[in-house]
Design a protein around this motif. Structure first.
Motif, PDB file in Angstrom:
ATOM      1  N   GLU A 341      12.821  22.087  20.926  1.00 27.81           N
ATOM      2  CA  GLU A 341      13.878  23.090  20.858  1.00 27.81           C
ATOM      3  C   GLU A 341      15.223  22.445  20.560  1.00 27.81           C
ATOM      4  O   GLU A 341      16.042  23.003  19.833  1.00 27.81           O
ATOM      5  N   ALA A 344      15.346  21.846  16.974  1.00 26.99           N
ATOM      6  CA  ALA A 344      15.569  23.107  16.256  1.00 26.99           C
ATOM      7  C   ALA A 344      17.032  23.538  16.339  1.00 26.99           C
ATOM      8  O   ALA A 344      17.555  24.162  15.418  1.00 26.99           O
ATOM      9  N   LEU A 345      17.664  23.173  17.451  1.00 24.92           N
ATOM     10  CA  LEU A 345      19.057  23.580  17.665  1.00 24.92           C
ATOM     11  C   LEU A 345      19.966  23.121  16.536  1.00 24.92           C
ATOM     12  O   LEU A 345      20.904  23.810  16.156  1.00 24.92           O
ATOM     13  N   GLY A 346      19.700  21.932  16.010  1.00 28.74           N
ATOM     14  CA  GLY A 346      20.603  21.394  15.002  1.00 28.74           C
ATOM     15  C   GLY A 346      20.248  21.797  13.581  1.00 28.74           C
ATOM     16  O   GLY A 346      20.920  21.376  12.645  1.00 28.74           O
ATOM     17  N   MET A 347      19.185  22.564  13.421  1.00 29.73           N
ATOM     18  CA  MET A 347      18.708  22.843  12.067  1.00 29.73           C
ATOM     19  C   MET A 347      19.353  24.092  11.491  1.00 29.73           C
ATOM     20  O   MET A 347      19.518  25.096  12.170  1.00 29.73           O
ATOM     21  N   ASP A 348      19.652  24.043  10.203  1.00 27.97           N
ATOM     22  CA  ASP A 348      20.197  25.237   9.567  1.00 27.97           C
ATOM     23  C   ASP A 348      19.051  26.082   9.024  1.00 27.97           C
ATOM     24  O   ASP A 348      17.882  25.733   9.143  1.00 27.97           O
ATOM     25  N   ASP A 349      19.396  27.207   8.402  1.00 28.06           N
ATOM     26  CA  ASP A 349      18.363  28.156   8.006  1.00 28.06           C
ATOM     27  C   ASP A 349      17.564  27.693   6.786  1.00 28.06           C
ATOM     28  O   ASP A 349      16.614  28.350   6.381  1.00 28.06           O
ATOM     29  N   ILE A 354      11.796  27.037   9.024  1.00 26.21           N
ATOM     30  CA  ILE A 354      12.486  28.270   9.395  1.00 26.21           C
ATOM     31  C   ILE A 354      12.468  29.166   8.161  1.00 26.21           C
ATOM     32  O   ILE A 354      13.064  28.816   7.136  1.00 26.21           O
ATOM     33  N   GLY A 357      14.487  33.795   9.063  1.00 27.82           N
ATOM     34  CA  GLY A 357      14.853  34.047  10.453  1.00 27.82           C
ATOM     35  C   GLY A 357      13.733  33.830  11.452  1.00 27.82           C
ATOM     36  O   GLY A 357      13.887  34.101  12.632  1.00 27.82           O
ATOM     37  N   ARG A 358      12.576  33.350  10.981  1.00 29.55           N
ATOM     38  CA  ARG A 358      11.460  33.166  11.876  1.00 29.55           C
ATOM     39  C   ARG A 358      11.206  31.667  12.034  1.00 29.55           C
ATOM     40  O   ARG A 358      11.234  30.928  11.048  1.00 29.55           O
ATOM     41  N   ILE A 359      10.990  31.214  13.258  1.00 29.48           N
ATOM     42  CA  ILE A 359      10.736  29.797  13.490  1.00 29.48           C
ATOM     43  C   ILE A 359       9.235  29.570  13.615  1.00 29.48           C
ATOM     44  O   ILE A 359       8.564  30.262  14.376  1.00 29.48           O
ATOM     45  N   TRP A 361       7.084  27.425  15.292  1.00 28.67           N
ATOM     46  CA  TRP A 361       7.236  26.428  16.360  1.00 28.67           C
ATOM     47  C   TRP A 361       6.225  25.293  16.243  1.00 28.67           C
ATOM     48  O   TRP A 361       6.471  24.179  16.678  1.00 28.67           O
TER      49      TRP A 361
END
Lengths: 488, 352, 302
Positions: A341, A344-349, A354, A357-359, A361
């Motif tokens: 997570e 993922a926090l640092g990743m752009d779209d 990604i 809008g869907r990750i 995981w």
């Protein structure tokens, strides 16, 4: 005057001290050396009553004393200057001193008492100034006055020169020597070897919670102390000696960062942090900022990283930008979240896993597992919480995350603060490798030697103004530049 | 994240305290608890027409509060947003006679959603523009909403005879269809759907992930460069207001068919307990909403049959909130102050 | 109507309305200065009100006052145990305390007085005329012919001010609220400070609840505090966390609320609900104007 005998202390599963002995005699400056995590601060916290030892004894003037709180320590004549400022910023100098000394009364009387005390100690201060508005050097002075306020004879200083420019540090060392000379005693916690040799009469070296050397400083050299700190078998830190800078051949002329007449306001909102900022960084180049804390380097870096908006001026930075913030536990990572997570926090779209809008995981977890391998992060797996990692590995995770986005520009604030030797070397070499691969790197470190060692070019910041240091400038020259126009 | 075991313990602790309190106050606790059980689960009718009907607004409000809490903002004003939704639903519901039912219901419910959002928009604006903390502003607006309802049902919205302090009944077309014999209405399906949608958003989407990240580490989220933390907080508050407003609309359109004072017996505050007991997890909120619905439905029966004031369930809710808080508070735990100071003092990195 | 009588009545009403708010806000000032935001103050007032009603019917008004003080401190003590002892979130803990107080007071009240309610049988504080001062025209009867709790609230203010700004304890308390970690590093027992300030603040809130019962309404009704605790929190912000500012803000509030009586006396036909909303709307407006320019204690709510 102060003796610590057979001190043991553990925090959770970590054994911070394994039977450390320490003694302090009247009139001496005693340096306590060790790497980060060696137990220096914990040992002094025990002497100051902030931490209770598991085993062992604290003796003051030969008498065993259960020091249960800093208040008790103060009654015993111990005062401590912490690594971080402990003055309350919103309160006045006088109130801060009164709080430490236990005075009460009318503000006017407090002010007078504070002024008398600070002058008697030879450390004059304006009692009515708010502590938050003092310059860094004056803040440090306030810390010393606070520590000595209650008639302390024993002064414990934890890395007091870390935030000071070389000349200011010398001044502080002079003051503590004088204090010791007048019948006091000083413990100086530091990891700077030359400082210990210059200022101290005796040296004690801690390694992993054990004393590995204790004796007069005269008998030691930088090399022998470093050996005692790091232990046999380990390589000596690559940062010692004068920075043997490897010339970088591939500096291209592709400009990735260009600032012109840039003005940035302070993060606090009051005043200007960066004035007439002018700077270009080419692909493959590492630019290091040398500055004393609070001279605008933080704002400059964050503006280049796109985390702050400039007031005016031109700012062109190629994207994507990787940013390694100074405070890894509150700004770099969210400790309650898993490693995946946090990545993922640092990743752009635009990240591959990604989509609309869907990750995904599962893909995120695979990616994180790869990073853990590639960057030698010691972690059981991508699903553990970031809080379960050691500080060094947390920092490596941040670096891994930011570099995995293939940034063309990398901004790093104190990327090795609090790291041990091997983690430091690993992070610095990653930055170097990124630059060699064509990224532009802008970084600041409060460790001047590190700036001199890693940077291709050194920019000195003083009161918001940028000055380019001459190629190959020595530590002394850069140190003097850092204090220029620092007339406060 | 709260574990299911803790949630069960919290519920049990609440009920145990209720039983002890009733016994201490001289009530017959066994007959009171029997009445509570029968009122909530005693029959299929009690379960569907009392418990589930009561749970619908609690689930909707609880989901909204879960969104806000996840994003690290406090919405203590669900009560006011509920009333705003109820007012808008009533007003629209009085004016849609003769339209097709689907359209009328859609109009009523959208009006209530918008009203809920508008009611929370004031605190959002005050927070973004002036830095007023939402805790105080949302709370204060509860009292304004209550007075507003009182004003309306004795003024512009009062029923035509002007005798009773309540509105006229809304049009037949604007009423939610009933699901079976009894009082259970389609709003329950809406609440379930809401929980599922939110579960998907939280667990699978970037938006849901970033919302959680803002709540856990606002600085880190902001510094990551991908997230605008204040904006995320504002969006979360607005969503929260929408759901509370919807709850008001559903209550009018599915249960009361009219507006009156004390339409909400404190749903806004019970919603906080629902959200926390559900671990801020949408599906957990669904279950805890039904549990609290049962508790409140049973409390009504308890007052009727055993003479125990129904406000006593507030104590149960408060105990549940406290147990959940203690279970989820990082470290610290349940240790006396002096002991904490000794074993967890300013450890070397405590200058934070 | 005679304007002098009207103005006197208006001012007297304003002072009356101010008193419970002033108690609660003074208490909240203490706890917020130590870094604790206590939303449970609403429930604390309610507990104080019920304790006052019970105590007064048993031992007279003085007994009621002391019972309310104790009840307030106990309620705040529970809050302190959770929010400070166990470090639970202050906002949610406060909400839970208020919820619990509503439930408990409701249940106990019905048990003690039955469905019919307490009636007006509770002994109350009569207005206490201060000789000399009460003879001042207009102001005299408004300010110096009030029940005892009003004078107590006024006396409490300078005491709190003195403690906060002239004593070592106050200095340590403010340091705790500004920067707890730093205060701890120099040996201030921050948890003790916070717990102490919160419990003392709860005592004040309890007295505020007692004032409602013993000096105004004369009886207890369910949820009779009606958000006064929350208003007190807003007043603390408006008063910039300073006892004198808080007193001023509370009085402005009292004036605004007392407008209601003025308009009723004048026979204006404005719906009364508008006056009920007024204090809350005014607070929001004032907060919007005031916040930005004032600074809360640095560690508030942490």
């Amino acid at each position: 005057m102060l003796e610590l005998v057979g001190i043991q202390k553990h925090f959770g599963s970590v054994q911070a001290l394994r039977g450390a002995d320490f003694s302090l005699a009247e009139g001496e400056v005693h340096a306590l050396l060790g790497e980060n995590g060696a137990g220096k601060t914990t040992l002094m916290y025990i002497a100051n009553g902030l931490v209770r030892q598991d085993r062992g004894e604290v003796r003051v003037n030969g008498v065993p004393q259960p020091i249960s709180s800093p208040r008790v320590a103060r009654r015993m004549g111990l005062g401590m200057v912490h690594q971080h400022f402990t003055a309350i910023p919103a309160m006045t100098v006088a109130e801060n001193i009164a709080l430490a000394a236990g005075w009460s009364g009318h503000p006017r009387d407090l002010g007078r008492q504070a002024q008398l005390l600070s002058e008697r100690l030879g450390l004059p201060l304006d009692p009515n100034q708010r502590a938050g508005r003092l310059s860094v050097a004056l803040k440090q002075r306030l810390e010393v006055v606070k520590a000595l306020a209650g008639e302390a004879r024993i002064l414990l200083l934890d890395e007091p020169t870390a935030v000071l420019a070389p000349a200011e540090a010398d001044e502080l060392l002079r003051i503590i020597k004088a204090f010791a000379g007048s019948g006091g005693a000083v413990v100086l916690i530091t990891h700077k070897l030359d400082e210990a040799l210059r200022a101290a009469d005796r040296v004690t070296v801690l390694r992993s919670g054990l004393v590995t050397y204790s004796g007069p400083s005269g008998a030691q050299s930088v090399e022998s102390l470093a050996r005692a700190m790091i232990g046999p078998g380990a390589d000596l830190p690559i940062l010692q000696g004068d920075g043997a800078r490897v010339p970088t051949p591939q500096v291209s002329d592709r400009t990735l960062v260009r600032l012109d007449s840039l003005e940035v306001s302070r993060e606090s909102g009051y005043g200007i942090a960066v004035r007439h900022g002018r700077l270009t960084i080419q692909a493959g180049e590492i630019v290091g900022i040398a500055a004393v804390e609070g001279n605008g380097q933080r704002e400059l870096l964050r503006t280049v990283a796109g985390r702050l908006l400039p007031l005016r001026g031109r700012l062109e930075v190629a994207r994507p930008i990787g940013f390694i913030p100074e405070d890894r536990t509150s700004e770099g990572l969210i400790l309650e979240l898993s490693l995946t997570e946090n990545v993922a926090l640092g990743m752009d779209d635009q990240t591959s896993w990604i989509k609309r809008g869907r990750i995904d995981w599962r893909a995120a977890r695979r990616h994180t597992a790869e990073l853990i391998r590639e960057f030698d992060i010691v972690a059981p797996g991508p699903d553990v919480r970031a809080s379960s990692l050691s500080g060094g590995n947390q920092q490596k995770l941040i670096v891994a995350r930011e570099l995995s986005r293939n940034p063309t520009v990398i901004v790093a604030e104190n990327p090795t603060r609090g790291m041990d030797v091997s983690a430091t070397a690993s992070i610095l070499s990653r930055l170097r490798a990124a630059a060699d691969a064509g990224a532009a790197v802008l970084f600041h470190s409060s460790d001047l030697d590190e700036v001199l060692h890693l940077a291709d070019r050194v920019i000195v910041m003083s009161r918001g103004t940028l000055m380019e240091a001459p190629i190959g400038a020595s530590r002394t020259v850069v140190g003097q530049m850092m204090l220029q126009s620092e007339s406060r | 994240m709260i574990r299911i075991g803790w949630a069960v313990l919290a519920g049990a602790a609440g009920l145990a305290i209720l039983a002890l309190g009733l016994e201490a106050a001289g009530y017959d606790s066994s007959s009171a608890l029997t009445a509570l059980w029968n009122g909530a689960f005693g029959s299929w009718y009690a379960f569907t027409s009392a418990t589930l009907v009561r749970s619908v607004p609690l689930i909707l409000i609880g989901l909204g509060i879960a969104i806000a809490f996840r994003a690290g903002v406090f919405n203590i004003g669900a009560e006011g947003q509920f009333y705003a939704g109820a007012i808008a639903a009533t007003w629209v519901g009085l004016h849609v006679a003769g339209r097709p039912a689907a359209l009328a219901i859609a109009m009523v419910l959208s009006a209530s959603v918008l009203a809920g959002a508008a009611w929370v928009a004031v605190p959002v604006w005050l927070k973004l523009r002036f830095g007023v903390i939402e805790v105080i502003s949302t709370l204060l607006l509860n009292f304004v909403a209550e007075s507003l309802v009182s004003l309306l049902v004795q003024g512009p919205l009062q029923e035509p005879t002007g005798i009773y302090p309540q509105s006229d009944a809304i049009a037949e077309a604007a009423r939610l269809p009933l699901l079976a014999a009894g009082r259970l209405h389609a709003g329950f399906l809406l609440a379930c759907a809401g929980a599922l949608v939110l579960w998907y958003l939280f667990s699978r989407t970037v938006w849901g992930f970033r919302l959680r990240a803002v709540g856990l580490g606002p600085r880190a989220a902001e510094v990551s460069g991908q997230i605008d933390s204040p904006r995320m907080g504002a969006v979360a508050l607005l969503c929260s207001g929408c759901l509370a407003g919807l709850a008001g609309g559903v209550e009018v359109s599915g249960v009361s068919y009219a507006l009156f004072q004390n339409l909400s017996p404190g749903y806004g505050f019970t919603g906080i307990a629902v959200a926390l007991l559900g671990g801020l997890h949408p599906l957990g909120v669904l279950l805890s909403g039904i549990f609290m619905g049962a508790l409140e439905a049973g409390a009504g029966a308890m007052q009727r049959d055993a003479g125990v004031p129904s406000v006593a369930v507030y104590v149960v809710e408060a105990v549940i909130i406290m147990v959940v808080l203690l279970a989820t508070t990082p470290k610290g735990g349940w240790i006396p102050v002096r002991v904490i100071r000794r074993i967890r003092p300013a450890a070397p990195k405590a200058h934070r | 109507m005679d304007p002098v009588v009207l103005v006197t009545g208006f001012l007297a009403a304003a002072v009356r309305v101010t008193t419970p708010l002033l108690f609660a806000a003074t208490g909240e000032t203490l706890s917020e200065r130590s870094g604790v935001i206590n939303l449970g103050i609403e429930g604390t007032m309610l507990a104080g009100a019920l304790a006052a009603a019970l105590g007064a019917s048993e031992w007279g008004p003085w007994g009621g006052l002391i019972a309310a003080l104790v009840a307030g401190m106990v309620t705040a003590g529970v809050f302190a145990l959770l929010a400070i002892g166990a470090r639970a979130d202050q906002i949610i803990t406060g909400t839970a305390i208020t919820l619990a107080a509503i439930g408990l007071t409701g249940t106990v009240y019905r048990r003690a007085f039955g469905a019919a309610g307490a009636g007006l049988s509770i002994p109350t504080f009569p207005p206490l005329r201060i000789p000399g001062l009460a003879s001042i025209p207009v102001l005299g009867p408004a300010l110096f012919e009030q029940p005892f709790p009003t004078y107590l609230a006024l006396a409490g203010l300078p005491v709190v001010w003195w403690v906060l700004f002239r004593t070592r304890l106050g200095l340590a308390l403010r340091a705790t609220g500004e920067a707890g970690a730093m205060a701890r590093a120099i040996g201030v027992r921050t948890r003790l400070m916070r717990a102490g300030a919160t419990v003392a603040g709860g005592g004040f809130a309890g007295l505020g609840g007692a004032t409602l019962v013993l000096a105004q309404v004369g009886t207890f009704t369910e949820r009779m505090t009606a958000g006064r605790g929350y208003l007190a929190i807003a007043i603390v912000v408006l008063g910039r966390w300073h006892p004198l500012g808080v007193a001023l803000a509370a009085f402005v509030f009292g004036l605004a609320t007392a407008m209601q009586f003025l308009f009723q006396a004048l026979g204006t036909r404005v719906p009364y609900q508008l006056f009920l909303m007024l204090p809350y709307l005014l607070t929001l407006l004032a907060l919007a104007g005031a916040v930005g320019r004032v600074r809360a204690p640095g560690d508030l709510g942490r």
